[in-house]
Each structure stands twice: as C-alpha cells, then as structure tokens.
Enzyme design. Structure first.
Site, short mmCIF file in Angstrom:
data_model
loop_
_atom_site.label_atom_id
_atom_site.label_comp_id
_atom_site.label_asym_id
_atom_site.label_seq_id
_atom_site.Cartn_x
_atom_site.Cartn_y
_atom_site.Cartn_z
N ALA A 44 47.65 19.30 25.73
CA ALA A 44 48.80 19.02 24.90
C ALA A 44 48.93 20.16 23.92
CB ALA A 44 48.63 17.70 24.15
N CYS A 45 50.07 20.83 23.90
CA CYS A 45 50.08 22.16 23.32
C CYS A 45 51.37 22.44 22.55
CB CYS A 45 49.94 23.19 24.43
SG CYS A 45 49.01 22.65 25.86
N GLY A 46 51.46 23.69 22.08
CA GLY A 46 52.69 24.23 21.53
C GLY A 46 53.25 25.24 22.50
#
Length: 894
Positions: free
Chosen positions: A27-29
């Site tokens: 889960a990231c940017g």
C-alpha cells in the site's frame, strides 16, 4: 532468516516457515507528472522527484532510519545524456533512438555477473542490434541504510543501438522479446540476484530499497540537467506484512500501483490457462517464448505489470490494455453510454478483471495514464497547470502549485481515467478516452451477438425428478439433516436471503468429527486483511457482478468478433428448469460426465473413478466439446456419488495442467450443494455453473406440502437462488472482490484437515498448513453415508445438531450439561462441582487443533512467586494494549 531464494529473481523465494511469496501486497504513494505539449522538460523530472519526496510518509522505515520499503521513478530516456556518454568512449552511434537497459546484477558473485552479462549480450546480438557498452551507474551508497546496502545489487546500464534500423515500435517489441529471453536464460542457469528494471528505447527506471528522499542522492544521474523527460511516474512502497526487496520496489516496467489485487490468486491461475491461446503476429516465431507473462515470486503489482506489458506489446494501447485488466463497473451502471457498455462487455469476455483497491499510473513511453479501480478505494487527484503540466497523485500538494497556475483540478472517481497521448500532446479526460476506446472497433455489434442465456431460460419449469422416498434417500446419502432443511434451506426460500446465526463455531473441525461432514467443511474462507478492505455488498451492489461466461474464452492478445458469440448468464446458479433449458441451448457442444464410483468395498475405486472423469473431460475437450456437464445424479445401490467439489476441482486442475481449461466451461449438477458456502467452494475450485438439483427438489417437496404457504414453486425457486446470489456477493465482498469471474478458480480458502498431497493435486496453490485425510478417508465417509441410505427402510433423515446443540447430534465445546454444571459450581461456590466440570471438558473428544496438543512433563514448573501478580498487571493494562502491535496508542484513542 530468509532462505531459498528463487533463481534469477533476487526475491525471497519459496515459502519459508509461514511466509509465502503469494501473499506479497503493498500500500503505497503513487503518481505521475506529464508535459501536455509532448516536449521533454527538466522541470517534469524535478517535479517527479519532489512529489516522490512529498509522499515519503506512505512508505515504511526500518529501525536504522535509512532503509525503506522501496521507492523509484520512471522517466523518458534522455537521449543526449547517453549519446554523450557513448561518444566519450570513442563510438559514434548511428541515428535513431538508443535503448538503455537498467540491470541489477549479483553484487558479490563476480562469476554470476559475467554469466548474466554474457546472456544479455548474446540475446541482443541474436536480434541483430549493436551493443554500445556497459555503464556502471553512479551511486552514493552512504545515504541508504545498512540493511538496504547489504542486499544492494550491482547496478549497471547496457546501451543498445537500433542496428536493424526498424521503426521505434518494432524496436520496443524487439527489446521486449530480448528481455524475456534473457530472463528465462538466467532462470535456467539458476543465478540469484539478477533483475532487469527496464529495457527500452523510450523509458528508464531508477529504483531501490531506500527512502523516497534518498532517490536523487543515491542516483546522482537524476540531478543532471540533461535528464529531461515528457513524463515521470513515481512510487513509494509500503509493503503489507511482506518482505521489502530491491526488485519489488516500484515502478515496474509499465505501471506503478497503490493498492492490492484481491483477485490475484484467480488472476494468476487464469493467466496460466489464457497463455495457451495467446498469440500475436507481432511476436512471430518468438510468441511462445514470452510465457509465462507473470514472473516467479511476483507480488500482485508485479504480476499485473507483467500482463499489462504483454498486452501492450501484443498491440493494444496502454488505455485499452488497462481497461481490459481493470475495467469500470459496467453491468449495473444505468447512466453508462451504450458504446462504453459494449466495449466493457467485450472486455469481460476476454479477461477476468484484476479486482481490488487500485490507483495506477502507467506508461509505454507514448501514452501515460492514471486510473482508478471500480470502487474508487484509493485516492487519486490531479491538477492541470497553465504551463501545460499534468500532476496526478495520491495526495494534493505533492507538487507545490500557486492557485493562479492551476487551470483545472479534480479527482478520479471509481473506474475513471485520465490519459495523455505524448506523441499528439493531448490530454484525454475520462469520457473522451472511453469514447475513443469504445469507437475504435464495432463493439456494439459484437456485444449484441453475445447470447443472453439467462433471458432464454428464465422461469423455465421442470418436472419433478424424484418421488418422495427416493428424494429422502438422496438427501440421506449426501448428509442432509432435518436441522439443515429447517434452519438453512427453509429461511432461504421464506426470507429470500441466507440465514444468519450467532458468531462462532464450537463444533469439531470436519476432520475431527465423528459425524458425516460435507467436503466444503474442510475449506475455510479467506478474507480481506490490513489495507485491502472488504466491500459492503449491499451499499456497493452497483459495482458487483455475478455475470458468468460459458465456453471457449479465446485469445487475450486478439480483439476480434468471434470471441463474443458464446452464452452468458446473470448468475452461476441454475434451477432445474433453467438447467434443462441451458442444455438445450448448448446442444451437441456439451458432453455429460458421470461423477459416481463403484460402491463395493475395495482399494483405489475412488481414485480410478477420478482418473476416468479426468480422462473423459480431456478427451471431450480435445474432441471439440465447449461445455462439460459433471453430474452425480446417476447414483444407485451400486454407485456412490463423488463429492462434487472433488470432481470439479479434479477436472479443472487437470485441464489447467493440460493447457485446455479456457476451451471449455465446467457445469456441475451437485446433490450435496445446499448452503452458500458450498456454492462458493465449487466456484472457487473452478466450476462455471451450478445446479443444486437435490436442494431444489427439496424446495419443491416442501412447497408441495404447503410449508411455504401460497407461494408458487417458481417463486420459491427464485427466492432460493436470490438467497444464494446474495450470499455469494457477501462472500466476495469479504475478500474485497467485486466480480465473480475473478473469484472463480482463485482457491481463496485455507484447507483444514485435507492432506497436502490431495490439495496439491486437486486444488493447487491453496494454502494447507496442516495435512489431513486424503482420498481414502473421503471414500470411507462417502460410502458410510451411501450404505446408510440404502440400508434404512424407511429412510429417516437425522435430526441434526450441527447448528444447535442436541444430545444425539454433533459434539459441541459448549456442551449443555457441562455448562449447567459450571453455572452450578459458580452459584454454589463449589470447587468439587467445578472439578467435575473440568473433568467433563477434558473428557470431550477433540474439537479444535489445540485439543491434540499436550504439555511436556519434563519441563520444570515456574514458582508462583516468580509470576507477576494480577494487581501489578492491572495497573498498566488496558483493552487497547491487546492491539498495540497493530495500532499505536494515538490511533486507538482517535
């Protein structure tokens, strides 16, 4: 300690302990910067670097404060920068674009490095292109953490000239084929730590296992003023309960992805089958060398990237390939334009959606795209500036923009896209890009040719199959009880929905039970965890779909009308009348297979029957059968039913291994199928449609006796199916999945009590941490039920006792008499009564796995004076403390 690395990947390799590479999620940017005028600019690269640094908080940091989960940037190749480097070596590259490969090599194994370089050079030369040399990429390892540095690969770039003089598109295809051949050669040589980040004449990727703020410091190239680009895709990784590695840092070769692909198990399984049919003229004689598209030990995002890249290289544009993989929710959107609906309908025939939370940025060097999943479960905001720059990302403000600079801003909603054609220098909003895709081919005409089988068979009645005595015998044979008919079947018809019960199950695991338990009890549903949220199947009904495709699934690399001429159903559940009607529609393209076995005692009879079924299925498909019908209706005193989960899973797994699964649908008539979980397991192991004929005969029997009041049989059957459909949607939603076709054959279960050998054979890839019974154990239980059904006269269904405690029924941990004894002990403060209660508990048969464990008597006891008192513990204990491993004190209080 991580061991057993997979050859050629540099990853974590096969499962170690409880770790499994299949669980890799993150889960990231994520975001992108694009020049709308199509001109390479330095400020695009600088804005991409700054934006990445601004989302540093979306990544994890190791205890050393310098090791991160991974960050990277994907930019256009600065041709002048690399030409100058080549010229400095005394070479004069010819006209045309230079290609650059960004390569991770084993850092400490010089012999392996030489092997890798030799393979790379050989494959490049094999295609007739020229090698302009290797470049050791300048890095500053002092800025990254000790752990990141310890696992850091040797990082080099190879520069390649288009010696064949082909056009830019063909050069990219050549480079793609070369890269895939290289990867397979390295894998075959069992070299660890090799990975190609990018291999292209258009774009270049700089990434690694460091913090976002360290990117440009670690790679000084990015600070060079000659580094200009029309786009920059950036990504900050936050791995979810997984291992960070250099190769799993994003961006990948085409996309960067924030979210989870909750359907990844099914998607990977179906891709292995689709590859049998996948063929494109652009690959020529090298077509079959490209597979598998999904590399070993890939994360969900890397797997998605591999398939996207294959589709694009085969001839689709990035927006078209993305729409095939992550389509908008089209089936229930009332306001969707007809041409869009037709386009997505055709996409649905070719590919199962890759479903789950997703904010995606992607490029092939000519198109750049930002897209959102059908539920909109990840943020994605955009701004357009007066100087023709598009900024898209997970957060507003990643790139500081003065209000007067912004000419447009907004956010991407569920299923929406924003794209830039870099060659044309044009921005496409959601409606514009979908209009372009939908009008590219006559999808409306093709979609109209899809046979709506549901409409053709809807409401069709069927004559009763069994007299009441024969129905009772069949109910007894597959384990029905009065309790299930009253508490499961009846409410499904009466209320039109799945019955609910209290939370918890205090009955024995199926493998430990002395009662007959259907095979579905050995399958435990998995559910969405951590950041991949479940869906509300009621509120989000409009994005969910049970649409079921039948028959031959076609070539995913092609986009042709003959791929849409097969039937489609609104639901996989068929009443007896609808099933008969469907069989008429399928005609001679359907082949029936008897799923019963010899009920006489003797070894190997079930195994032999399953081998027969698999052989008949294979022979039928090779002979042109587009539909298989598996049925257990032909039971008799000498023939016992094979559990349909075993039959369907066995046929599905066999056809997958024979590379035949996409040529046919697997339709089952299952006597044992009654509750929603059974339907879900059948679909999860590969079944296309399900006709629960004994359950429906039971409905008809109860309706005939007036137990459903004045309701007609058609109404009762419709309500039963509605209950199953709603239950299936609820099960999908718990996994964060919206589309049934992506759940099918995904094995989204954990096997508890089945042997590992059986699971590996019939349900490959399904989690099975503990072994249990195999085919012989299943056969004994089935034959016991079969014998009871034919020995009893008249046949009487057991009362039950699985759902509620009954003296003659299943064992319960909360045993009625024992609970009364415990209450009495507490009320009278009688230790003697409590001891009797404790002895009764210990005397119960095993119920849970822990009941099979004991204490080692050779361990010294700990004195009570060494144990902290409850008073001291209470001083600092709070209920939130039990979850502080997952959430901070501040988060709990918030």
């Amino acid at each position: 300690m991580r061991t057993g690395q997979s050859a050629g990947t540099g990853g974590t390799g096969p499962g170690v302990g409880l770790y499994d590479p299949a669980f890799e999620h993150d889960a990231c940017g994520v975001g992108l910067i694009a020049a709308l005028d199509g001109t390479p600019r330095r400020d695009v690269v600088e804005a991409g670097i700054d934006a990445l640094k601004a989302v540093w908080h979306r990544g994890a940091v190791d205890a050393d404060g310098k090791t991160g989960d991974g960050a990277g940037i994907h930019v256009e190749i600065p041709q002048d920068f690399f030409r100058e480097h080549v010229e400095a070596t005394g070479q004069r590259p010819r006209g045309g674009r230079l290609a650059v490969g960004m390569v991770f090599l084993p850092k400490t194994d010089l012999g392996a490095q030489d092997i890798c370089r030799s393979i790379v050079e050989t494959e490049v030369l094999h295609f007739g292109h020229a090698i302009l040399g290797w470049r050791q990429v300048p890095i500053d390892s002092s800025v990254i953490g000790e752990k990141a540095n310890a696992s850091r690969p040797e990082i080099e770039q190879i520069m390649i000239a288009n010696e064949r003089g082909v056009d830019d598109d063909q050069f990219e295809i050549d480079l793609y084929i070369i890269r895939r051949r290289i990867e397979k050669q390295v894998l075959a040589r069992h070299v660890n730590g090799f990975y190609i980040c990018s291999f292209s004449s258009r774009s270049l990727i700089y990434k690694g296992m460091f913090l976002a703020e360290q990117l440009s410091a670690f790679y000084p190239d990015l600070l060079d003023e000659r580094f200009v680009s029309r786009f920059a895709i950036f990504h900050q990784r936050y791995s979810t309960n997984t291992f960070p590695t250099w190769r799993l840092a994003q961006p990948f070769r085409m996309l960067a992805h924030n979210g989870e692909i909750n359907t990844i198990r099914g998607n990977k399984n179906w891709m292995a089958s689709h590859e049998t049919r996948a063929a494109s003229d652009v690959f020529g004689a090298y077509n079959n060398e490209l597979f598998p598209l999904i590399e070993p030990d890939s994360s969900d995002s890397m797997a998605l990237d591999g398939v996207l890249e294959g589709l694009v290289r085969a001839g689709r544009s990035v927006p078209a390939a993305y729409s095939l993989l992550i389509p908008d929710a089209w089936s229930k959107k009332q306001d969707m334009p007809a041409n869009h609906r037709a386009f997505y309908s055709v996409c649905n025939w070719l590919m199962e959606p890759w479903d789950g939370p997703a904010a995606v940025a992607a490029t092939d060097g000519t198109w750049i795209l930002a897209g959102m999943d059908r539920n909109g479960l990840r943020p994605m905001r955009y701004s357009v500036t007066a100087d023709d720059m598009l900024v898209v990302g997970s957060e507003t403000g990643m790139v500081p923009l003065a209000p007067e600079e912004i000419v447009e801003n907004g956010r991407l909603g569920p299923g929406q896209l924003v794209c830039v054609d870099l060659a044309e220098g044009r921005l496409y909003h959601d409606r514009e890009i979908k209009d372009m895709l939908a009008d590219a081919k006559p999808y409306g005409k093709w979609a109209a040719e899809v046979t709506d089988a549901s409409a053709l068979v809807a409401g069709r009645a069927a004559p009763r199959m069994f007299a009441r005595d024969e129905l009772r015998r069949r109910q007894r044979m597959v384990g029905y009880s009065m309790e299930e008919l009253e508490l499961v079947l009846h409410p499904m018809v009466d209320d039109g929905k799945e019955p609910t019960g209290s939370m918890g199950d205090d009955t024995p695991l199926a493998v430990l039970s002395g009662q007959y338990r259907g095979l579905h009890y050995y399958f435990r549903q998995m559910f969405a965890q951590v950041t991949n949220p479940p869906i509300d199947s009621l509120r989000e009904y409009s994005v969910m779909s049970l649409i079921t495709r039948l028959g031959n699934m076609g070539n995913i690399f092609a986009d042709e009308p003959e791929q849409t001429t097969l039937p489609q159903l609104d639901s996989p559940v068929l009443t007896n009348g609808e099933f008969a009607g469907l069989i008429e529609q399928l005609g001679d393209k359907a082949v029936w297979i008897d799923c019963t076995f010899d009920a006489e005692p003797g070894p190997g009879r079930l195994t032999a029957a399953i081998e027969r079924i698999r052989g008949q299925a294979e022979e039928a498909v090779r002979g042109g059968a587009i539909h298989l019908i598996l049925t257990d209706e032909h039971v008799s005193e000498g023939r016992a039913p094979i559990p349909m989960i075993l039959a369907a899973g066995g046929v599905h797994s066999h056809l997958v291994r024979q590379r035949l699964r996409t040529f046919t649908s697997i339709n089952v008539r299952a006597a044992e199928c009654l509750d929603v979980h059974y339907f879900a397991v059948l679909i999860g192991v590969g079944a296309t449609t399900i006709n629960p004929y004994v359950a429906l005969e039971s409905v008809a029997d109860r309706q005939e006796r007036g137990l459903f009041g004045t309701r007609s049989l058609a109404d009762c059957e419709a309500r039963f199916r509605s209950a199953v459909d709603a239950g299936l949607l609820k099960i999908l939603s718990k996994m964060g999945i919206s589309v049934l076709s992506s759940y099918r054959s995904g094995y989204n279960f954990e096997a508890v009590g089945l042997s590992r050998a059986l699971v590996a054979d019939f349900f490959p890839g399904m989690t099975a941490r503990l072994s249990g019974i195999g085919l012989s154990g299943i056969k004994r239980r089935v034959l016991y039920q079969h014998r009871k059904a034919y020995e009893e006269s008249p046949v009487v269904l057991p009362v039950g006792g699985l759902l509620k405690y009954r003296r003659s029924g299943e064992v319960h941990a909360f045993d009625g008499p024992l609970i009364h004894m415990l209450q009495s002990a507490l009320a009278t403060d009688s230790y003697a009564t409590y001891k009797k209660y404790a002895e009764g508990v210990y005397a119960l048969p095993p119920i849970q796995i822990r009941n099979l464990l004991g204490f080692k008597s050779d361990r010294p006891e700990i004195g009570l004076d060494e144990v902290e008192s409850i008073t001291q513990i209470r001083k600092r204990f709070s209920s939130g403390s039990m979850s502080h491993g997952a959430l901070s004190k501040e988060a709990h209080e918030t």
